[in-house]
Design a protein around this motif. Sequence first.
Motif, mmCIF file in Angstrom:
data_model
loop_
_atom_site.group_PDB
_atom_site.id
_atom_site.type_symbol
_atom_site.label_atom_id
_atom_site.label_comp_id
_atom_site.label_asym_id
_atom_site.label_seq_id
_atom_site.Cartn_x
_atom_site.Cartn_y
_atom_site.Cartn_z
ATOM 1 N N ALA A 46 13.402 -21.344 16.407
ATOM 2 C CA ALA A 46 13.037 -19.955 16.696
ATOM 3 C C ALA A 46 14.102 -19.008 16.146
ATOM 4 O O ALA A 46 13.772 -17.953 15.598
ATOM 5 N N GLN A 47 15.372 -19.389 16.249
ATOM 6 C CA GLN A 47 16.457 -18.532 15.769
ATOM 7 C C GLN A 47 16.339 -18.272 14.261
ATOM 8 O O GLN A 47 16.724 -17.218 13.779
ATOM 9 N N GLN A 48 15.809 -19.236 13.517
ATOM 10 C CA GLN A 48 15.646 -19.072 12.078
ATOM 11 C C GLN A 48 14.533 -18.085 11.739
ATOM 12 O O GLN A 48 14.518 -17.524 10.646
ATOM 13 N N LEU A 49 13.590 -17.881 12.644
ATOM 14 C CA LEU A 49 12.444 -17.014 12.363
ATOM 15 C C LEU A 49 12.536 -15.634 12.998
ATOM 16 O O LEU A 49 11.880 -14.703 12.526
ATOM 17 N N VAL A 50 13.309 -15.495 14.056
ATOM 18 C CA VAL A 50 13.403 -14.201 14.729
ATOM 19 C C VAL A 50 13.978 -13.171 13.768
ATOM 20 O O VAL A 50 14.968 -13.419 13.084
ATOM 21 N N GLY A 51 13.292 -12.030 13.685
ATOM 22 C CA GLY A 51 13.768 -10.945 12.827
ATOM 23 C C GLY A 51 12.611 -10.170 12.238
ATOM 24 O O GLY A 51 11.465 -10.296 12.662
ATOM 25 N N LYS A 52 12.936 -9.367 11.224
ATOM 26 C CA LYS A 52 11.934 -8.529 10.565
ATOM 27 C C LYS A 52 11.571 -9.139 9.221
ATOM 28 O O LYS A 52 12.448 -9.566 8.467
ATOM 29 N N ALA A 69 6.550 -10.428 -4.216
ATOM 30 C CA ALA A 69 7.113 -9.101 -4.501
ATOM 31 C C ALA A 69 6.490 -8.049 -3.582
ATOM 32 O O ALA A 69 7.187 -7.153 -3.080
ATOM 33 N N GLN A 70 5.191 -8.152 -3.330
ATOM 34 C CA GLN A 70 4.527 -7.217 -2.414
ATOM 35 C C GLN A 70 5.063 -7.369 -0.989
ATOM 36 O O GLN A 70 5.221 -6.377 -0.276
ATOM 37 N N ALA A 71 5.347 -8.581 -0.595
ATOM 38 C CA ALA A 71 5.876 -8.814 0.749
ATOM 39 C C ALA A 71 7.244 -8.147 0.903
ATOM 40 O O ALA A 71 7.539 -7.580 1.966
ATOM 41 N N ARG A 72 8.060 -8.163 -0.135
ATOM 42 C CA ARG A 72 9.368 -7.485 -0.083
ATOM 43 C C ARG A 72 9.169 -5.989 0.193
ATOM 44 O O ARG A 72 9.926 -5.383 0.937
ATOM 45 N N CYS A 75 8.675 -4.529 3.847
ATOM 46 C CA CYS A 75 9.776 -4.319 4.787
ATOM 47 C C CYS A 75 9.847 -2.865 5.260
ATOM 48 O O CYS A 75 10.529 -2.572 6.235
ATOM 49 N N ARG A 76 9.131 -1.975 4.609
ATOM 50 C CA ARG A 76 9.086 -0.574 5.081
ATOM 51 C C ARG A 76 8.383 -0.510 6.438
ATOM 52 O O ARG A 76 8.680 0.354 7.251
ATOM 53 N N GLN A 77 7.423 -1.381 6.648
ATOM 54 C CA GLN A 77 6.748 -1.523 7.941
ATOM 55 C C GLN A 77 6.749 -3.017 8.281
ATOM 56 O O GLN A 77 5.752 -3.707 8.090
ATOM 57 N N PRO A 78 7.880 -3.526 8.757
ATOM 58 C CA PRO A 78 8.028 -4.980 8.900
ATOM 59 C C PRO A 78 7.183 -5.593 9.998
ATOM 60 O O PRO A 78 6.820 -4.957 10.978
ATOM 61 N N TYR A 79 6.893 -6.860 9.788
ATOM 62 C CA TYR A 79 6.271 -7.732 10.790
ATOM 63 C C TYR A 79 7.443 -8.287 11.591
ATOM 64 O O TYR A 79 8.345 -8.907 11.020
ATOM 65 N N VAL A 80 7.460 -8.080 12.895
ATOM 66 C CA VAL A 80 8.591 -8.495 13.725
ATOM 67 C C VAL A 80 8.243 -9.793 14.449
ATOM 68 O O VAL A 80 7.229 -9.888 15.133
ATOM 69 N N ARG A 157 12.064 -12.229 4.379
ATOM 70 C CA ARG A 157 13.006 -11.638 5.341
ATOM 71 C C ARG A 157 13.497 -10.295 4.820
ATOM 72 O O ARG A 157 13.890 -10.171 3.672
ATOM 73 N N CYS A 158 13.469 -9.298 5.710
ATOM 74 C CA CYS A 158 13.919 -7.958 5.356
ATOM 75 C C CYS A 158 15.452 -7.888 5.422
ATOM 76 O O CYS A 158 16.048 -8.536 6.278
ATOM 77 N N PRO A 159 16.057 -7.099 4.539
ATOM 78 C CA PRO A 159 17.519 -6.933 4.613
ATOM 79 C C PRO A 159 17.926 -6.301 5.951
ATOM 80 O O PRO A 159 17.164 -5.530 6.524
#
Length: 160
Positions: A46-52, A69-72, A75-80, A157-159
């Motif tokens: 779970a720790q590896q996946l938690v985030g934006k 590239a579209q997924a990057r 990150c403007r409206q991330p999936y949390v 993964r979002c920065p």
Amino acid sequence: MKLSRRFLRLSLIAAVAALVAACASTPQAPAPIEPAMPRFTSPITAQQLVGKWGLAAYHRPEDAARTEAQARQGCRQPYVISAGPNGGFMMYLADQSTPSELVSKQVAPGPTYIGLPDEPPGSQADREVLRFDGQILVLKWLDPEVQGRYGTMVYVRCPA
């Protein structure tokens, strides 16, 4: 005569009571044990996946690079993905408006799946992990109808 009949009846009742008591105290056969669900490991924590995460999807394999590239840009409206209350992680299942607690599961050396913890790996509602390197997660729905609607999901993964 009357007394001997009464004594006989009482003796008979006592004998029946003793038999019933003996039957009740004899050990019963154990209840049949249900077969245990196969043990699975959790190769992705779970720790590896938690985030934006940025999220996009494709239906044709040749669209995979473009979709990443579209997924990057997503990150403007991330999936949390957040931590679940029981050690899993919170993600949406197909057609659900609220997230469910999911886990990563695998019966070695088979493929890795993400799905509900109380179902065996490879259940219809699961998603197969096609790729995971800590920064990119690619999931394919096992239900063909859901896969046809949602496609192969690409999470980047979002920065921070």
